[in-house]
Motif scaffolding. Structure first.
Motif, mmCIF file in Angstrom:
data_model
loop_
_atom_site.group_PDB
_atom_site.id
_atom_site.type_symbol
_atom_site.label_atom_id
_atom_site.label_comp_id
_atom_site.label_asym_id
_atom_site.label_seq_id
_atom_site.Cartn_x
_atom_site.Cartn_y
_atom_site.Cartn_z
ATOM 1 N N ALA A 30 0.817 -1.217 0.000
ATOM 2 C CA ALA A 30 0.000 0.000 0.000
ATOM 3 C C ALA A 30 0.847 1.261 0.000
ATOM 4 O O ALA A 30 0.440 2.285 -0.549
ATOM 5 C CB ALA A 30 -0.946 -0.002 1.202
ATOM 6 N N LYS A 31 2.020 1.203 0.581
ATOM 7 C CA LYS A 31 2.887 2.387 0.639
ATOM 8 C C LYS A 31 3.308 2.852 -0.755
ATOM 9 O O LYS A 31 3.668 3.996 -0.944
ATOM 10 C CB LYS A 31 4.113 2.073 1.480
ATOM 11 N N LYS A 32 3.259 1.940 -1.725
ATOM 12 C CA LYS A 32 3.689 2.278 -3.078
ATOM 13 C C LYS A 32 2.515 2.580 -4.009
ATOM 14 O O LYS A 32 2.737 2.898 -5.175
ATOM 15 C CB LYS A 32 4.523 1.135 -3.640
ATOM 16 N N LEU A 33 1.286 2.471 -3.493
ATOM 17 C CA LEU A 33 0.131 2.768 -4.337
ATOM 18 C C LEU A 33 0.014 4.267 -4.547
ATOM 19 O O LEU A 33 0.172 5.043 -3.621
ATOM 20 C CB LEU A 33 -1.164 2.251 -3.683
ATOM 21 N N LYS A 34 -0.292 4.657 -5.754
ATOM 22 C CA LYS A 34 -0.481 6.071 -6.049
ATOM 23 C C LYS A 34 -1.958 6.385 -6.252
ATOM 24 O O LYS A 34 -2.373 7.520 -6.209
ATOM 25 C CB LYS A 34 0.299 6.445 -7.296
#
Length: 80
Positions: A30-34
């Protein structure tokens, strides 16, 4: 019969196990979802060669960029 019930319960038990793994993957990534992400999960029901197979949806959610559920979309595709 008891053995028939086990065969019905088995795919749902496997789904629960796989769903837990999927939730871990979503939270880790989730930390890399934009943007938003839609997650669809369920049980594939294979039938005889001359009968159509089925997909029983058990999860259909729209997640925000942090991995939190924004909306449960399951009612839009099922009678739930």
């Amino acid at each position: 019969s008891e053995s028939r019930n086990r065969m019905v319960e088995l795919p749902y038990a496997l789904y629960e196990s796989q769903d837990m793994l999927m939730q871990d993957i979503i939270q880790t990534g989730a930390k890399k979802l934009k943007r938003q992400t839609a997650v669809l999960g369920g049980v594939q029901i294979n039938t005889s060669p001359y009968t159509l197979d089925y997909f029983h949806p058990l999860r259909f959610e729209l997640l925000d960029s942090t991995g939190r559920v924004m909306e449960n979309l399951l009612p839009y595709i099922t009678d739930v």
